[in-house]
Motif scaffolding. Structure first.
Motif, PDB file in Angstrom:
ATOM      1  N   VAL A   1       5.289   1.832  -6.250  1.00 38.06           N
ATOM      2  CA  VAL A   1       4.159   1.652  -7.176  1.00 38.06           C
ATOM      3  C   VAL A   1       3.438   0.340  -6.890  1.00 38.06           C
ATOM      4  O   VAL A   1       2.194   0.278  -6.842  1.00 38.06           O
ATOM      5  N   MET A   2       4.197  -0.731  -6.684  1.00 43.46           N
ATOM      6  CA  MET A   2       3.587  -2.024  -6.388  1.00 43.46           C
ATOM      7  C   MET A   2       2.836  -1.983  -5.058  1.00 43.46           C
ATOM      8  O   MET A   2       1.743  -2.552  -4.925  1.00 43.46           O
ATOM      9  N   THR A   3       3.408  -1.297  -4.061  1.00 42.13           N
ATOM     10  CA  THR A   3       2.761  -1.215  -2.746  1.00 42.13           C
ATOM     11  C   THR A   3       1.457  -0.436  -2.823  1.00 42.13           C
ATOM     12  O   THR A   3       0.429  -0.851  -2.257  1.00 42.13           O
ATOM     13  N   ILE A   4       1.479   0.697  -3.530  1.00 45.99           N
ATOM     14  CA  ILE A   4       0.263   1.506  -3.668  1.00 45.99           C
ATOM     15  C   ILE A   4      -0.799   0.749  -4.463  1.00 45.99           C
ATOM     16  O   ILE A   4      -1.990   0.736  -4.099  1.00 45.99           O
ATOM     17  N   TRP A   5      -0.375   0.087  -5.552  1.00 47.44           N
ATOM     18  CA  TRP A   5      -1.322  -0.693  -6.355  1.00 47.44           C
ATOM     19  C   TRP A   5      -1.957  -1.798  -5.524  1.00 47.44           C
ATOM     20  O   TRP A   5      -3.172  -2.007  -5.565  1.00 47.44           O
ATOM     21  N   TYR A   6      -1.157  -2.492  -4.732  1.00 44.60           N
ATOM     22  CA  TYR A   6      -1.677  -3.578  -3.904  1.00 44.60           C
ATOM     23  C   TYR A   6      -2.633  -3.038  -2.851  1.00 44.60           C
ATOM     24  O   TYR A   6      -3.653  -3.659  -2.535  1.00 44.60           O
ATOM     25  N   SER A   7      -2.323  -1.840  -2.314  1.00 44.33           N
ATOM     26  CA  SER A   7      -3.180  -1.247  -1.293  1.00 44.33           C
ATOM     27  C   SER A   7      -4.565  -0.946  -1.837  1.00 44.33           C
ATOM     28  O   SER A   7      -5.580  -1.283  -1.216  1.00 44.33           O
ATOM     29  N   PHE A   8      -4.636  -0.326  -3.050  1.00 47.04           N
ATOM     30  CA  PHE A   8      -5.932  -0.025  -3.654  1.00 47.04           C
ATOM     31  C   PHE A   8      -6.660  -1.301  -4.073  1.00 47.04           C
ATOM     32  O   PHE A   8      -7.877  -1.412  -3.927  1.00 47.04           O
ATOM     33  N   ARG A   9      -5.914  -2.261  -4.564  1.00 47.16           N
ATOM     34  CA  ARG A   9      -6.525  -3.524  -4.996  1.00 47.16           C
ATOM     35  C   ARG A   9      -7.119  -4.259  -3.802  1.00 47.16           C
ATOM     36  O   ARG A   9      -8.240  -4.780  -3.872  1.00 47.16           O
TER      37      ARG A   9
END
Length: 237
Positions: A50-58
């Protein structure tokens, strides 16, 4: 592989571990006592995903202008890593059975340091194949004589084609699984397909043989009766 792909793979892999851990499916891979560690691992993987996906979109939103005209994405082939994870989610492989038992030598049963304790009262006595083999080989069957015994395992075959009763023994997980095998005399099952789970009631037999794979002693049980049963929730010994 770009960060988004990494996040998706982590999410699916963590979800697969949690799915297996919340049901009896995990017992096909590891021993029962490892369930808490699997759940913790699944939770950590999902959180990391979740953190990796969130960081990717951010990062994609924040640096949209800087990325114009540049391709920072990894090769699309990275998404193929999702396929084995989807396989784990959608297809549950069976527990190790007769094929694994035939490829590996029987477990070297450890000798007891002292006399084996008497069996519980009542007949037949429920015993594991491992316990029976240990008592039969290293106690000369003294604690087994005169008792009706009930053992559960799956059918595998000896090199001469005769049926054997087997169970896979785990130290930790299925990767280190080794079979414990028993020969059968008396009234063994006939024409029963390999991997069929059966419950055998019988008595101690002094007969032994050698496992041709690793030359380990193999104990025998004299079968009185047997019946087909469903695979146990915990298929491993």
């Amino acid at each position: 592989m770009n960060r988004l792909t990494q996040g998706v793979v982590l999410l699916l892999f963590g979800g697969a571990i949690l799915r297996a851990s919340m049901t009896d499916l995990y017992l096909r891979y590891v021993k029962e006592g490892l369930r808490p560690f699997l759940i913790a691992t699944g939770v950590l993987l999902v959180a990391a995903a979740v953190m990796t996906i969130w960081y990717s979109f951010r990062a994609a939103t924040t640096h949209a202008d800087d990325d114009q005209g540049h391709d920072h994405h990894g090769p699309g082939v990275g998404w193929l890593l999702i396929l084995p994870v989807l396989g784990l989610l959608l297809v549950a492989p069976p527990a190790l059975g007769s094929y694994a038992a035939n490829q590996a030598g029987s477990v070297v049963v450890a000798a007891g340091d002292s006399n084996y304790p008497p069996l519980p009262e009542g007949d037949p006595v429920e015993l594991s194949i491992l316990d029976y083999a240990s008592r039969a080989l290293f106690d000369a069957g003294k604690s087994l004589e005169g008792r009706d015994l009930r053992l559960t395992g799956f059918i595998t075959t000896a090199p001469d084609g005769s049926p054997m009763l087997a169970r896979i023994v785990l130290s930790c997980c299925a990767a280190d699984g080794r079979p414990i095998k028993l020969g059968m005399t008396g009234r063994p099952p006939v024409d029963v397909p390999a991997d069929t789970w059966i419950e055998v009631t019988g008595v101690y037999s002094a007969q032994t043989s050698k496992d041709p794979v690793n030359n380990v002693d193999v104990a025998f049980i004299e079968v009185k009766t047997w019946q087909e049963v469903a695979q146990p929730k915990q298929p491993y010994a």
